[in-house]
Design a protein around this motif. Sequence first.
Motif, PDB file in Angstrom:
ATOM      1  N   ASP A  32       0.831  -1.207   0.000  1.00 23.73           N
ATOM      2  CA  ASP A  32       0.000   0.000   0.000  1.00 23.73           C
ATOM      3  C   ASP A  32       0.863   1.252   0.000  1.00 23.73           C
ATOM      4  OD1 ASP A  32      -2.635   0.837  -0.238  1.00 23.73           O
ATOM      5  OD2 ASP A  32      -2.902   1.134   1.897  1.00 23.73           O
ATOM      6  N   VAL A  33       1.909   1.254   0.803  1.00 28.19           N
ATOM      7  CA  VAL A  33       2.795   2.416   0.862  1.00 28.19           C
ATOM      8  C   VAL A  33       3.586   2.566  -0.437  1.00 28.19           C
ATOM      9  CG1 VAL A  33       4.889   3.308   1.952  1.00 28.19           C
ATOM     10  CG2 VAL A  33       2.986   2.557   3.363  1.00 28.19           C
ATOM     11  N   VAL A  34       4.125   1.461  -0.943  1.00 30.95           N
ATOM     12  CA  VAL A  34       4.891   1.525  -2.189  1.00 30.95           C
ATOM     13  C   VAL A  34       4.008   2.025  -3.336  1.00 30.95           C
ATOM     14  CG1 VAL A  34       6.107   0.160  -3.936  1.00 30.95           C
ATOM     15  CG2 VAL A  34       6.568  -0.220  -1.513  1.00 30.95           C
ATOM     16  N   GLY A  35       2.779   1.523  -3.402  1.00 33.90           N
ATOM     17  CA  GLY A  35       1.856   1.973  -4.427  1.00 33.90           C
ATOM     18  C   GLY A  35       1.512   3.444  -4.280  1.00 33.90           C
ATOM     19  N   PHE A  36       1.290   3.874  -3.053  1.00 34.93           N
ATOM     20  CA  PHE A  36       0.930   5.274  -2.797  1.00 34.93           C
ATOM     21  C   PHE A  36       2.054   6.223  -3.226  1.00 34.93           C
ATOM     22  CE2 PHE A  36       0.387   9.110  -0.270  1.00 34.93           C
ATOM     23  CZ  PHE A  36      -0.977   9.348  -0.362  1.00 34.93           C
ATOM     24  N   LEU A  39       2.806   5.681  -7.284  1.00 39.89           N
ATOM     25  CA  LEU A  39       1.694   5.911  -8.211  1.00 39.89           C
ATOM     26  C   LEU A  39       0.888   7.159  -7.846  1.00 39.89           C
ATOM     27  CD1 LEU A  39       0.606   2.182  -8.550  1.00 39.89           C
ATOM     28  CD2 LEU A  39       1.887   3.529 -10.227  1.00 39.89           C
ATOM     29  N   PHE A  40       1.550   8.130  -7.232  1.00 39.99           N
ATOM     30  CA  PHE A  40       0.959   9.457  -7.020  1.00 39.99           C
ATOM     31  C   PHE A  40      -0.329   9.408  -6.194  1.00 39.99           C
ATOM     32  CE2 PHE A  40       3.490   9.484 -10.833  1.00 39.99           C
ATOM     33  CZ  PHE A  40       4.220  10.662 -10.749  1.00 39.99           C
ATOM     34  N   GLY A  41      -0.279   8.694  -5.070  1.00 36.51           N
ATOM     35  CA  GLY A  41      -1.409   8.715  -4.150  1.00 36.51           C
ATOM     36  C   GLY A  41      -2.476   7.672  -4.398  1.00 36.51           C
ATOM     37  N   LEU A  42      -2.143   6.618  -5.151  1.00 33.96           N
ATOM     38  CA  LEU A  42      -3.111   5.540  -5.373  1.00 33.96           C
ATOM     39  C   LEU A  42      -3.026   4.533  -4.235  1.00 33.96           C
ATOM     40  CD1 LEU A  42      -5.165   4.093  -7.274  1.00 33.96           C
ATOM     41  CD2 LEU A  42      -3.196   2.853  -8.216  1.00 33.96           C
ATOM     42  N   PHE A  43      -4.146   4.309  -3.540  1.00 37.43           N
ATOM     43  CA  PHE A  43      -4.200   3.262  -2.517  1.00 37.43           C
ATOM     44  C   PHE A  43      -4.509   1.925  -3.205  1.00 37.43           C
ATOM     45  CE2 PHE A  43      -5.074   6.948   0.232  1.00 37.43           C
ATOM     46  CZ  PHE A  43      -4.246   6.664   1.306  1.00 37.43           C
ATOM     47  N   VAL A  52     -11.336   9.165  -0.938  1.00 33.70           N
ATOM     48  CA  VAL A  52     -10.839  10.418  -0.372  1.00 33.70           C
ATOM     49  C   VAL A  52      -9.935  11.131  -1.377  1.00 33.70           C
ATOM     50  CG1 VAL A  52      -9.411  11.443   1.439  1.00 33.70           C
ATOM     51  CG2 VAL A  52     -11.019   9.600   1.995  1.00 33.70           C
ATOM     52  N   MET A  53      -9.036  10.376  -2.008  1.00 28.83           N
ATOM     53  CA  MET A  53      -8.102  10.977  -2.953  1.00 28.83           C
ATOM     54  C   MET A  53      -8.813  11.479  -4.206  1.00 28.83           C
ATOM     55  SD  MET A  53      -5.348  11.018  -1.322  1.00 28.83           S
ATOM     56  CE  MET A  53      -4.347  11.703  -2.646  1.00 28.83           C
ATOM     57  N   ILE A  54      -9.895  10.830  -4.601  1.00 25.54           N
ATOM     58  CA  ILE A  54     -10.687  11.323  -5.733  1.00 25.54           C
ATOM     59  C   ILE A  54     -11.236  12.711  -5.401  1.00 25.54           C
ATOM     60  CG2 ILE A  54     -12.870  11.012  -6.977  1.00 25.54           C
ATOM     61  CD1 ILE A  54     -12.282   7.972  -6.915  1.00 25.54           C
ATOM     62  N   GLY A  55     -11.751  12.854  -4.178  1.00 23.79           N
ATOM     63  CA  GLY A  55     -12.240  14.155  -3.743  1.00 23.79           C
ATOM     64  C   GLY A  55     -11.141  15.196  -3.741  1.00 23.79           C
ATOM     65  N   LEU A 205       8.721  -0.296   6.405  1.00 28.79           N
ATOM     66  CA  LEU A 205       9.771  -0.903   5.589  1.00 28.79           C
ATOM     67  C   LEU A 205       9.509  -0.708   4.098  1.00 28.79           C
ATOM     68  CD1 LEU A 205      10.559  -4.195   7.527  1.00 28.79           C
ATOM     69  CD2 LEU A 205      11.950  -2.136   7.339  1.00 28.79           C
ATOM     70  N   GLY A 206       8.223  -0.635   3.714  1.00 31.69           N
ATOM     71  CA  GLY A 206       7.906  -0.365   2.320  1.00 31.69           C
ATOM     72  C   GLY A 206       8.422   0.999   1.891  1.00 31.69           C
TER      73      GLY A 206
END
Length: 242
Positions: A32-36, A39-43, A52-55, A205-206
């Motif tokens: 989740d952290v690596v993706g966030f 990928l610019f805030g993608l959960f 939330v990020m869409i908003g 660790l991610g």
Amino acid sequence: MTPIQLPDSGRRAALSGPAFGSILAFVAGYVDVVGFISLFGLFTAHVTGNFVMIGVDIAGDSTGLLAKLLALPTFALAVAATRLTESRMVRNSQSAPPLLLFAEATALALFMIAGLHASPISAPDTPVAIVAGMLAVVALGIQNALSRTSLSDLGPTTIMTGNTTQIVIDLVDLPSASEGERKAIRGRLKKMVPALAGFASGAALGALGYSVLSLWCVVLPIVLLMALSLSTWRDEANSLQR
């Protein structure tokens, strides 16, 4: 909410309880952290964060909005495919976790390959970045489904809000609980506390792994999932021999 469980086939792989759940939670927090970050805030592990990020994107910079909008149907399709696969395997008296954990590891491997191919990812809405993100969403969609079905005994391993809430409630109730209630509380704490610790350490660790190794750091959760898949497969084979 009561977990949705598949009927027991009598040939379920013997799982190692809190340790197994802690490793899965570690994987979820890590990815989740690596993706966030990448990928610019993608959960990738839960849908709520993307709402939330869409908003946030709508209110401000809409860069990355497409990937977040696609995450919901992709997540739903991954959960549906996992459920259908489990149902079919149970009807055939087979254990689903080994195959589905392998599928999760495969999706993460493809996410890593796609992300490295696109590296450096300069914009979240490029086709390769979106494909990479959806592969990570598929991987965690599989794990989310498993935590509600075949692996529901382990408790939630991808979303820690419920675990944290229940842990606090149980710690408050424990001193005044009856002996029977204390046994139930200790049972919940035994599986929820390791999962929470696993998720938190995975997230830390991610972030560290990505800062040092970029997307190559995803090798660690891939290896862990492969090991869990092999472990459950061996347990299944041993149970059939006895």
